[in-house]
Motif scaffolding. Structure first.
Motif, PDB file in Angstrom:
ATOM      1  N   ASN A 225       0.835  -1.209   0.000  1.00 47.31           N
ATOM      2  CA  ASN A 225       0.000   0.000   0.000  1.00 47.31           C
ATOM      3  C   ASN A 225       0.869   1.259   0.000  1.00 47.31           C
ATOM      4  O   ASN A 225       1.054   1.898   1.021  1.00 47.31           O
ATOM      5  N   PRO A 226       1.385   1.632  -1.175  1.00 44.71           N
ATOM      6  CA  PRO A 226       2.322   2.762  -1.247  1.00 44.71           C
ATOM      7  C   PRO A 226       1.738   4.086  -0.787  1.00 44.71           C
ATOM      8  O   PRO A 226       2.470   4.913  -0.226  1.00 44.71           O
ATOM      9  N   HIS A 227       0.447   4.331  -1.000  1.00 47.04           N
ATOM     10  CA  HIS A 227      -0.127   5.606  -0.555  1.00 47.04           C
ATOM     11  C   HIS A 227      -0.146   5.702   0.965  1.00 47.04           C
ATOM     12  O   HIS A 227       0.110   6.769   1.535  1.00 47.04           O
ATOM     13  N   VAL A 228      -0.479   4.615   1.628  1.00 48.14           N
ATOM     14  CA  VAL A 228      -0.465   4.630   3.091  1.00 48.14           C
ATOM     15  C   VAL A 228       0.959   4.809   3.590  1.00 48.14           C
ATOM     16  O   VAL A 228       1.200   5.503   4.589  1.00 48.14           O
ATOM     17  N   ALA A 229       1.915   4.195   2.894  1.00 52.46           N
ATOM     18  CA  ALA A 229       3.320   4.394   3.268  1.00 52.46           C
ATOM     19  C   ALA A 229       3.690   5.867   3.184  1.00 52.46           C
ATOM     20  O   ALA A 229       4.323   6.418   4.096  1.00 52.46           O
ATOM     21  N   ARG A 230       3.298   6.528   2.112  1.00 53.13           N
ATOM     22  CA  ARG A 230       3.606   7.958   1.974  1.00 53.13           C
ATOM     23  C   ARG A 230       2.934   8.764   3.080  1.00 53.13           C
ATOM     24  O   ARG A 230       3.541   9.669   3.677  1.00 53.13           O
ATOM     25  N   LEU A 231       1.681   8.442   3.377  1.00 49.93           N
ATOM     26  CA  LEU A 231       0.952   9.153   4.426  1.00 49.93           C
ATOM     27  C   LEU A 231       1.653   9.031   5.770  1.00 49.93           C
ATOM     28  O   LEU A 231       1.884  10.022   6.471  1.00 49.93           O
ATOM     29  N   VAL A 232       2.011   7.808   6.127  1.00 52.88           N
ATOM     30  CA  VAL A 232       2.611   7.580   7.446  1.00 52.88           C
ATOM     31  C   VAL A 232       4.016   8.182   7.513  1.00 52.88           C
ATOM     32  O   VAL A 232       4.386   8.806   8.514  1.00 52.88           O
ATOM     33  N   LEU A 233       4.794   8.015   6.449  1.00 57.56           N
ATOM     34  CA  LEU A 233       6.150   8.562   6.448  1.00 57.56           C
ATOM     35  C   LEU A 233       6.150  10.075   6.574  1.00 57.56           C
ATOM     36  O   LEU A 233       7.050  10.661   7.179  1.00 57.56           O
ATOM     37  N   SER A 234       5.147  10.731   6.025  1.00 57.15           N
ATOM     38  CA  SER A 234       5.105  12.198   6.072  1.00 57.15           C
ATOM     39  C   SER A 234       4.409  12.708   7.330  1.00 57.15           C
ATOM     40  O   SER A 234       4.922  13.573   8.041  1.00 57.15           O
ATOM     41  N   ALA A 235       3.254  12.140   7.657  1.00 58.50           N
ATOM     42  CA  ALA A 235       2.436  12.681   8.741  1.00 58.50           C
ATOM     43  C   ALA A 235       2.929  12.284  10.128  1.00 58.50           C
ATOM     44  O   ALA A 235       2.760  13.047  11.083  1.00 58.50           O
ATOM     45  N   PHE A 236       3.531  11.094  10.250  1.00 61.55           N
ATOM     46  CA  PHE A 236       3.892  10.596  11.572  1.00 61.55           C
ATOM     47  C   PHE A 236       5.394  10.465  11.798  1.00 61.55           C
ATOM     48  O   PHE A 236       5.864  10.567  12.923  1.00 61.55           O
ATOM     49  N   TYR A 237       6.150  10.238  10.733  1.00 56.14           N
ATOM     50  CA  TYR A 237       7.575   9.988  10.922  1.00 56.14           C
ATOM     51  C   TYR A 237       8.449  11.196  10.596  1.00 56.14           C
ATOM     52  O   TYR A 237       9.662  11.149  10.757  1.00 56.14           O
ATOM     53  N   ASN A 238       7.810  12.253  10.085  1.00 52.03           N
ATOM     54  CA  ASN A 238       8.527  13.510   9.862  1.00 52.03           C
ATOM     55  C   ASN A 238       9.676  13.355   8.864  1.00 52.03           C
ATOM     56  O   ASN A 238      10.687  14.036   8.966  1.00 52.03           O
ATOM     57  N   ILE A 239       9.496  12.441   7.907  1.00 51.90           N
ATOM     58  CA  ILE A 239      10.543  12.234   6.908  1.00 51.90           C
ATOM     59  C   ILE A 239      10.531  13.344   5.865  1.00 51.90           C
ATOM     60  O   ILE A 239      11.573  13.901   5.509  1.00 51.90           O
ATOM     61  N   ALA A 240       9.322  13.683   5.376  1.00 52.94           N
ATOM     62  CA  ALA A 240       9.186  14.692   4.325  1.00 52.94           C
ATOM     63  C   ALA A 240       7.734  15.119   4.247  1.00 52.94           C
ATOM     64  O   ALA A 240       6.842  14.349   4.607  1.00 52.94           O
ATOM     65  N   PRO A 241       7.440  16.337   3.783  1.00 48.41           N
ATOM     66  CA  PRO A 241       6.042  16.702   3.530  1.00 48.41           C
ATOM     67  C   PRO A 241       5.448  15.777   2.473  1.00 48.41           C
ATOM     68  O   PRO A 241       6.155  15.313   1.565  1.00 48.41           O
ATOM     69  N   GLU A 242       4.166  15.505   2.567  1.00 50.37           N
ATOM     70  CA  GLU A 242       3.542  14.518   1.684  1.00 50.37           C
ATOM     71  C   GLU A 242       3.717  14.872   0.207  1.00 50.37           C
ATOM     72  O   GLU A 242       3.960  13.992  -0.623  1.00 50.37           O
ATOM     73  N   HIS A 243       3.615  16.159  -0.125  1.00 51.28           N
ATOM     74  CA  HIS A 243       3.739  16.553  -1.534  1.00 51.28           C
ATOM     75  C   HIS A 243       5.180  16.550  -2.007  1.00 51.28           C
ATOM     76  O   HIS A 243       5.456  16.765  -3.193  1.00 51.28           O
ATOM     77  N   LYS A 244       6.120  16.296  -1.104  1.00 50.77           N
ATOM     78  CA  LYS A 244       7.529  16.212  -1.456  1.00 50.77           C
ATOM     79  C   LYS A 244       8.051  14.775  -1.363  1.00 50.77           C
ATOM     80  O   LYS A 244       9.262  14.554  -1.286  1.00 50.77           O
ATOM     81  N   LEU A 245       7.145  13.821  -1.364  1.00 50.81           N
ATOM     82  CA  LEU A 245       7.534  12.416  -1.249  1.00 50.81           C
ATOM     83  C   LEU A 245       6.757  11.580  -2.262  1.00 50.81           C
ATOM     84  O   LEU A 245       5.524  11.594  -2.273  1.00 50.81           O
ATOM     85  N   ARG A 246       7.469  10.890  -3.099  1.00 48.85           N
ATOM     86  CA  ARG A 246       6.864   9.959  -4.056  1.00 48.85           C
ATOM     87  C   ARG A 246       7.221   8.536  -3.634  1.00 48.85           C
ATOM     88  O   ARG A 246       8.395   8.226  -3.405  1.00 48.85           O
ATOM     89  N   VAL A 247       6.228   7.680  -3.545  1.00 50.60           N
ATOM     90  CA  VAL A 247       6.453   6.276  -3.189  1.00 50.60           C
ATOM     91  C   VAL A 247       6.043   5.412  -4.373  1.00 50.60           C
ATOM     92  O   VAL A 247       4.922   5.532  -4.876  1.00 50.60           O
ATOM     93  N   ILE A 248       6.956   4.562  -4.808  1.00 51.24           N
ATOM     94  CA  ILE A 248       6.711   3.683  -5.951  1.00 51.24           C
ATOM     95  C   ILE A 248       6.895   2.239  -5.497  1.00 51.24           C
ATOM     96  O   ILE A 248       7.953   1.876  -4.970  1.00 51.24           O
ATOM     97  N   ALA A 249       5.877   1.436  -5.691  1.00 53.57           N
ATOM     98  CA  ALA A 249       5.976  -0.006  -5.459  1.00 53.57           C
ATOM     99  C   ALA A 249       5.828  -0.679  -6.816  1.00 53.57           C
ATOM    100  O   ALA A 249       4.718  -0.832  -7.312  1.00 53.57           O
TER     101      ALA A 249
END
Length: 779
Positions: A225-249
């Motif tokens: 579930n790449p979209h959920v990965a992007r959501l969690v990585l941005s919203a909870f893990y403070n890795i990057a803003p959601e619009h600045k993160l692309r997740v490809i599976a």
């Protein structure tokens, strides 16, 4: 039905690249300037990290950097989360201990990362890791449930006294106690659901790239579930803003639930790519996978069932301890609660049910959803209990089940679930006929005369799939909605792109989803392209797990198709100077009913994009989007019966026959469905006979390779006889229910019921290895 539409056993489109080795997996991705990561992992199950000296490693050839857990904490990268909140029976929230991506101070299971070495090549990173000196202070460890809950046991997290995460209940305890007080017979059973390691063909992998100019991250990952990965990585893990993160599976080689989650390695790779200014690649090796992929199952339960004098069930009482490992993984809280206890009614009318679930921390790999996720544990408990009851009550196991089947639908269970439709008797009858149930006694007697022990085992399972609606799961603690989305693009020349939030990791979506379009428009599936797994291409979606792809993702496609068809019919009617109500779609053409007037789909699409002659006020283009949130779960069900023979001299179990009668609702592609069932049955049989993760008392995983952890091979499995007894699901327009997990849910109980029937000893735990079976026979 067309030759490629709904109900056709179309050969999978994606297999052309898969079986010729042309798939594109994460490890195949090549980026300019790529470096390689190797994680340094704790050899201890529980220890303090007293110091890390990387000075020698930094001087070694090719080393780009050595990064530690303290650095990732200092950069304020968030801890891993559990996305489903559970409340204990006393009203207190679950006790979630902090799980940093790399341990800065304390490690809590063997394999937990404490540092990462980044180098020009994979071997250089491995060599340098040997030069990093880590000073540990070893602490006492607990490796199983009994040790963890013992008074004075070592504590894993200060937030969780006694290592207890939550003590949760469901059902009416007083009503159950009253039912047991009226019982003519009570059947009791203690059982263990053994811990499993997922082992998909493709190990986990991640490639992370940070583009400094755009301040943009890209992550290639083995995700369900790449979209959920992007959501969690941005919203909870403070890795990057959601619009600045692309997740490809990209192509993903199997998941079974183990690739739903966001793991530490993905977080570290993204963070480290910015730290070192280079793309970073990490590919898991098989031992790392054994140590760090989320494990499954691991329950210890006490169950009691009350019967009246006519052998009708009065009540069920269950107490389960569930081992969640060292930390709470993404969906771990939901598995032994809302995905397990809510299925304890099974296929039976049980008026009173009460279940208590206590989850505990241990110094082991975190546990989360694995194929079936809670439903195999529920089905195993219930079907072992029903078989035990039949023996204790001295009645036929199939007759006892049939006597207690739910026969009127919809049916509201005492534990939340409301079954919409089913025909459990039809599945049981079909399975009994296929295996010649009536002739078994004679076969058993003949086997005995030849010195072999013959047994027959029945398992009637039910599962809940397409988990929804979002409002309902939200009220139960889910952190996200569980809808799905789809976008249909009809291109100017009439080719069709389907963008779906569902993700395929072996299920055949590129074929099955294309068949839905073929059925609606009458076009060949070669004209349809399925696009998934890229957050920059596909609108937000929830991914694939819980057999939700067709019931939820497929319905979203149908909803979007309805919008496309409505607009296309308006264009066709305008072009043909006819009433929109007279337009029908057949074989890729829009026809005027009762005439020979027609226009082909490519001409309708071209008209939509040239916009030279459209109805007044109509926007150009032919592209539509839909989001679909189901009104209820779907409830696949069925009966599995297996016949086995045990050699009393060796304890070896051999299959004589295995039949499966399933109700999956409408079958879109029967061939793909049968493949899914075969795979699930293999995993269920693997759990019953062969598989089991074993830790020693110090927390060392002693089954950390295929030398010690036995996966089922071809000669361990029988040839399956499959049949279908479908009732169409009323909750979605396709009438589908889901098939991906059924085999893993129903098979284990059938196998153990058969072996215990053969040997005449009901006390047998999984995996039923020859040694265990021999000891059960000979004491």
């Amino acid at each position: 039905m067309g030759v490629e539409g709904i109900g056709a056993s179309v050969v999978r489109k994606e297999d052309r690249r898969f079986i010729t080795g042309k798939g594109r997996y994460v490890d195949d991705v090549k980026l300019v300037g790529l470096t390689h990561a190797h994680f340094i992992r704790s050899p201890h199950a529980h220890a303090k990290v007293k110091g890390i000296d990387s000075s020698a490693a930094m001087k070694m050839p090719g080393v780009v950097g050595v990064l530690t857990g303290q650095q990732i904490v200092d950069d304020k990268v968030g801890n891993l989360i559990c996305g489903w909140a559970i409340t204990s029976k006393d009203g207190t929230p679950m006790k979630m201990g902090a799980w940093p991506a790399m341990a800065p101070e304390v490690v809590r299971f063997v394999g937990q990362a404490v540092a990462v070495v980044i180098a020009e090549t994979k071997n250089q990173a491995k060599d340098a890791a040997e030069a990093v000196v880590i000073n540990y202070e070893e602490l006492p460890a607990v490796a199983d449930i009994a040790a963890a809950i013992k008074p004075g046991a070592p504590q894993l997290h200060p937030e969780a006294p006694g290592n207890m995460i939550y003590d949760w209940t469901i059902g009416d305890e007083a009503a159950v106690n009253n039912a047991f007080g009226k019982a003519a017979n009570v059947v009791k059973l203690d059982l263990t659901n053994n811990r499993l390691v997922p082992n998909p063909m493709e190990p986990r992998a991640a490639i992370a790239e940070y583009a400094e100019a755009e301040e943009h991250f890209t992550l290639y990952t083995t995700s369900q579930n790449p979209h959920v990965a992007r959501l969690v990585l941005s919203a909870f893990y403070n890795i990057a803003p959601e619009h600045k993160l692309r997740v490809i599976a990209p192509d993903v080689g199997g998941g079974f639930g183990s690739k739903i989650y966001i793991y530490p390695e993905e977080m570290v790779a993204l963070w480290a790519s910015k730290k070192v200014g280079r793309p970073i690649k990490w590919t898991c090796d098989r031992t790392e996978a054994f140590l760090t992929d989320a494990h499954g199952r691991d329950h210890v339960s006490k169950a009691e069932m009350a019967f009246d004098k006519d052998n009708k069930i009065l009540g069920l009482r269950v107490k389960t301890y569930a081992n969640l490992g060292a930390y709470m993984s993404l969906f771990s809280a939901a598995v032994p609660t809302y995905l397990y206890a809510t299925l304890l009614s099974g296929q039976y009318q049980i008026p009173n049910i009460f279940a208590e679930v206590i989850t505990v921390y241990t110094n082991t790999t975190p546990v989360d959803a694995y194929r079936g996720a809670g439903r195999p544990e529920a089905s195993y408990l219930l079907e072992r209990l029903m078989e035990t009851a039949a023996r204790q009550l001295k009645v036929d196991p199939a007759e006892l089940r049939a006597k207690n089947f739910i026969t009127q639908f919809p049916y509201q269970t005492p534990v939340i679930m409301a079954y919409d439709i089913g025909d459990f008797g039809a599945s049981l009858d079909a399975a009994m006929k296929a295996i010649d149930y009536a002739g078994f006694a004679a076969r058993k007697a003949k086997a005995k005369s030849e010195g072999k022990l013959r047994g027959l085992g029945v398992s009637c399972y039910i599962e809940a799939c397409g988990i929804a609606p979002s409002k309902a799961v939200g009220s139960l603690g889910a952190g996200v909605g569980l809808w799905e989305s789809a976008e249909i693009r009809v291109n100017p020349v009439g080719t069709i792109e389907v963008l779906t939030g569902s993700h395929s990791h072996g299920q055949g979506h590129e074929t099955t989803f294309a068949q839905l379009i073929s059925e609606r428009l009458g076009v060949p599936i070669s004209q349809v392209q399925i696009v998934h797994g890229d957050t920059d291409k596909v609108q937000f979606g929830m991914g694939t797990y819980g057999s939700r792809s067709l019931a939820v993702g497929g319905t979203a496609i149908i909803k979007a198709m309805e919008k496309v068809e409505a607009k296309a019919k308006k264009i066709a009617a305008h072009q043909l100077e006819a009433s929109e109500n007279d337009i029908v779609i057949e074989n890729g053409e829009f026809k005027v009913t009762g005439t020979d007037k027609s226009i082909a789909l490519p001409m309708v699409a071209l008209a939509a994009y040239t916009a030279h002659n459209l109805p007044d006020g109509m926007e150009p283009g032919l592209k539509e989007t839909a989001f679909y949130d189901p009104t209820n779960f779907t409830f696949p069900a069925g009966t599995y019966i297996c016949e086995i023979e045990v050699d009393p001299a060796t304890g070896k179990t051999s299959f004589i026959d295995f039949v499966a009668a399933d109700d999956f609702g409408r079958l879109i592609n029967p061939m793909i469905v049968e493949g899914q069932v075969h795979g699930g049955l293999a995993q269920g049989i693997g759990q019953a006979l062969l598989e089991g993760a074993v830790y020693d008392s110090s927390g060392q995983l002693i089954t950390a390779s295929f030398m010690d952890y036995t996966m089922p091979r071809a000669d361990d499995l029988p040839s399956f006889k499959l049949s279908h007894t479908p009732t169409l699901c009323p909750g979605n327009p396709l009438g589908v229910k889901g098939c991906g997990e059924a085999g893993a849910i129903g098979a284990s109980a059938a196998v153990i019921n058969a072996i215990t029937d053969a040997i005449g000893n009901n006390k047998l735990e999984m995996p039923a290895t020859p040694s265990r079976v021999w000891h059960a026979i000979h004491g």
